[in-house]
Design a protein around this motif. Structure first.
Motif, mmCIF file in Angstrom:
data_model
loop_
_atom_site.group_PDB
_atom_site.id
_atom_site.type_symbol
_atom_site.label_atom_id
_atom_site.label_comp_id
_atom_site.label_asym_id
_atom_site.label_seq_id
_atom_site.Cartn_x
_atom_site.Cartn_y
_atom_site.Cartn_z
ATOM 1 N N GLY A 1 -8.963 4.800 -9.296
ATOM 2 C CA GLY A 1 -7.468 4.861 -8.292
ATOM 3 C C GLY A 1 -6.201 4.589 -9.409
ATOM 4 O O GLY A 1 -5.362 4.308 -8.623
ATOM 5 N N ASP B 1 -2.691 5.946 -8.579
ATOM 6 C CA ASP B 1 -2.141 5.284 -6.962
ATOM 7 C C ASP B 1 -1.212 4.131 -7.379
ATOM 8 O O ASP B 1 -0.636 3.584 -7.579
ATOM 9 C CB ASP B 1 -3.589 5.466 -6.133
ATOM 10 C CG ASP B 1 -3.392 6.403 -5.315
ATOM 11 O OD1 ASP B 1 -2.658 8.226 -5.799
ATOM 12 O OD2 ASP B 1 -4.246 5.980 -4.500
ATOM 13 N N PRO C 1 -7.216 -1.509 -6.943
ATOM 14 C CA PRO C 1 -7.150 -0.033 -6.040
ATOM 15 C C PRO C 1 -8.195 1.548 -6.081
ATOM 16 O O PRO C 1 -7.785 2.266 -5.648
ATOM 17 C CB PRO C 1 -5.270 1.209 -5.949
ATOM 18 C CG PRO C 1 -5.723 0.026 -8.229
ATOM 19 C CD PRO C 1 -6.733 -0.529 -7.954
ATOM 20 N N SER C 2 -9.768 0.626 -6.612
ATOM 21 C CA SER C 2 -10.530 1.680 -5.942
ATOM 22 C C SER C 2 -11.062 2.327 -4.971
ATOM 23 O O SER C 2 -10.455 2.053 -3.976
ATOM 24 C CB SER C 2 -11.925 0.481 -6.855
ATOM 25 O OG SER C 2 -11.817 0.537 -7.712
ATOM 26 N N LEU C 3 -11.084 3.983 -4.892
ATOM 27 C CA LEU C 3 -11.405 4.659 -4.660
ATOM 28 C C LEU C 3 -12.818 4.630 -3.710
ATOM 29 O O LEU C 3 -13.118 4.987 -2.194
ATOM 30 C CB LEU C 3 -10.950 5.747 -4.552
ATOM 31 C CG LEU C 3 -9.765 6.848 -4.505
ATOM 32 C CD1 LEU C 3 -9.963 7.638 -5.473
ATOM 33 C CD2 LEU C 3 -8.460 6.077 -3.403
ATOM 34 N N ARG D 1 -7.800 -2.210 -2.292
ATOM 35 C CA ARG D 1 -7.723 -0.967 -1.468
ATOM 36 C C ARG D 1 -8.267 -1.189 0.345
ATOM 37 O O ARG D 1 -8.941 -1.939 0.216
ATOM 38 C CB ARG D 1 -8.137 0.805 -2.195
ATOM 39 C CG ARG D 1 -8.449 1.418 -1.071
ATOM 40 C CD ARG D 1 -7.508 2.679 -1.621
ATOM 41 N NE ARG D 1 -6.652 2.915 -3.004
ATOM 42 C CZ ARG D 1 -6.391 3.579 -3.226
ATOM 43 N NH1 ARG D 1 -6.042 4.420 -2.618
ATOM 44 N NH2 ARG D 1 -6.824 4.307 -4.527
ATOM 45 N N ASP D 2 -7.511 -0.569 1.138
ATOM 46 C CA ASP D 2 -7.824 -0.486 2.337
ATOM 47 C C ASP D 2 -9.698 -0.191 2.333
ATOM 48 O O ASP D 2 -9.206 1.128 3.256
ATOM 49 C CB ASP D 2 -7.250 -0.443 3.390
ATOM 50 C CG ASP D 2 -7.113 -0.962 4.844
ATOM 51 O OD1 ASP D 2 -8.284 -1.383 4.630
ATOM 52 O OD2 ASP D 2 -6.081 -1.074 5.502
ATOM 53 N N ALA E 1 -3.194 0.863 1.704
ATOM 54 C CA ALA E 1 -4.050 2.188 1.519
ATOM 55 C C ALA E 1 -2.894 2.840 0.861
ATOM 56 O O ALA E 1 -4.365 4.183 0.543
ATOM 57 C CB ALA E 1 -3.733 2.583 3.376
ATOM 58 N N THR E 2 -2.106 2.476 0.388
ATOM 59 C CA THR E 2 -1.371 4.274 -0.119
ATOM 60 C C THR E 2 -0.621 3.424 -1.599
ATOM 61 O O THR E 2 -0.435 2.138 -1.470
ATOM 62 C CB THR E 2 0.011 4.555 0.485
ATOM 63 O OG1 THR E 2 0.597 3.501 0.611
ATOM 64 C CG2 THR E 2 -1.008 5.614 2.025
ATOM 65 N N LEU F 1 0.710 -0.082 -1.643
ATOM 66 C CA LEU F 1 0.122 -1.614 -2.853
ATOM 67 C C LEU F 1 1.254 -1.782 -3.655
ATOM 68 O O LEU F 1 1.623 -3.487 -3.684
ATOM 69 C CB LEU F 1 -1.204 -0.533 -3.626
ATOM 70 C CG LEU F 1 -1.385 -0.840 -4.776
ATOM 71 C CD1 LEU F 1 -2.182 -2.052 -4.531
ATOM 72 C CD2 LEU F 1 -1.952 -0.064 -5.805
#
Length: 361
Positions: free
Chosen positions: A200, A203, A273-275, A296-297, A313-314, A318
């Protein structure tokens, strides 16, 4: 019990960290453990010293031709590791592969830990990934979320054994070493894992630009980044976007192992913030160090970190959560994080692995 743990690299990626720590914990319980891996780039050993009770077998893996694709390199990795390991495989009671490459190298006759599930579009990589899930005779996962993915996608029931964490190593760091990082970097948000799509990174860059508008003194520091894949195009987009946003993160790259705990412990906040993740070992290390954590949520990260982290989430979320983490020193959240990390011991993980191995008959 004579156990072989197989990994694809000697570099400091999460699965390799897991493999070495598990091997040492199993050996501490009296088991006969050998770690096998490929020595890329001339490596003759792992990124850190391995406990003397663990045998280490590094298989030389020379660089390929300049035009070698990622798919070709992975297929060559499988072949090289298979040819080296095959004459010795029958001597082990348990052969435990930690990734797609090593699972393919032993032709499915193994236990497999699925740390997370990738989605490849390259035909060779997709086929390797499929074989590495479908062919092993027993499966482990480090979180229930990934185990549920295996069940939903392949009908496979996996045992869940969470990661351990080197709690003392991150909870009790050298004050002088922490001070040195603070003097060098000032206040900073840290992330560990490099610049790549799964982490992420774009982001996080967007979030940092928003955060910096309110907290211009805070730097974004990125450590790690050793990978088998070619993320040059993504890195170029990331650098171009950083220039457009007018931000200059500090990119440290792969870190010496003995310097990482102090770098983590000196951070004002840790961003994760990993996807896609299977557990989030680097984030758990940050909790051990008492550093506020924003992740990350994702269902898997809700499962693992629960009440010990802030969730976003965004990029906007963040930035907001990182701002709160920097501004609000929440003793209850910090205590919850330390207690959570302290409960994840490698001794417990090793004992559960042994129970699992023995259950296989």
């Amino acid at each position: 019990m004579k156990i072989a743990l197989l990994s694809y690299s000697t570099k400091p990626r999460g699965g390799v960290v897991h493999t070495l720590a598990l091997a040492e914990a199993l050996a501490a319980l009296g088991e006969d453990v050998t770690v096998w891996s490929l020595g890329r780039g001339g490596d003759a050993g792992f990124f850190r010293p391995v406990g003397p009770a663990v045998r280490v077998r590094i298989v030389p893996f020379p660089d390929g031709p300049p035009q070698e694709t990622v798919g070709e390199r992975i297929l060559r990795s499988i072949t090289v590791l298979r040819e080296a390991f095959e004459p010795f495989g029958a001597a082990y009671d348990v052969v435990h592969a930690q990734d797609c490459i090593s699972a393919n190298a032993v032709n499915g006759g193994c236990v497999r830990t699925v740390h997370h599930i990738d989605h490849f579009t390259t035909p060779e990589l997709a086929a390797c990934h499929e074989r590495a899930i479908a062919e092993p005779y027993a499966h482990l996962c480090v979180s229930r979320s990934v185990a549920d993915e295996l069940t939903a996608g392949w009908g496979i029931k996996a045992e869940v054994i969470p990661n351990g964490v080197a709690y003392e190593r991150f909870a009790r760091t050298d004050p002088e070493a922490r001070g040195a990082w603070r003097s060098r970097l000032g206040p900073y948000v840290l992330t560990v894992g490099g610049i790549e799509p799964r982490k992420g990174s774009l982001d996080l860059l967007e979030a940092y630009a928003l955060l910096r508008a309110r907290r211009p003194e805070v730097r974004l520091v990125i450590a790690g980044g050793e990978t088998l894949f070619d993320y040059r195009d993504y890195r170029t987009r990331w650098e171009e976007r950083a220039a457009e946003l007018g931000v200059e993160p500090v990119v440290l790259g792969p870190m010496p192992d003995d310097e990482l705990p102090a770098l983590v412990a000196a951070a004002d906040a840790f961003a994760f913030p990993s996807l896609k993740e299977g557990f989030g070992l680097a984030a758990m290390e940050a909790l051990a160090a008492g550093v506020p954590l924003v992740v990350r949520d994702l269902p898997v990260l809700r499962e693992v970190f629960g009440p010990a982290a802030r969730f976003a989430a965004t990029p906007e979320d963040l930035a907001g959560q990182l701002g709160q983490a920097l501004a609000q020193h929440d003793p209850a959240l910090r205590t919850a994080g330390r207690e959570l990390a302290a409960r994840h011991t490698w001794d417990t993980a090793a004992r559960r692995h042994l129970d699992f191995y023995r259950s296989l008959g």
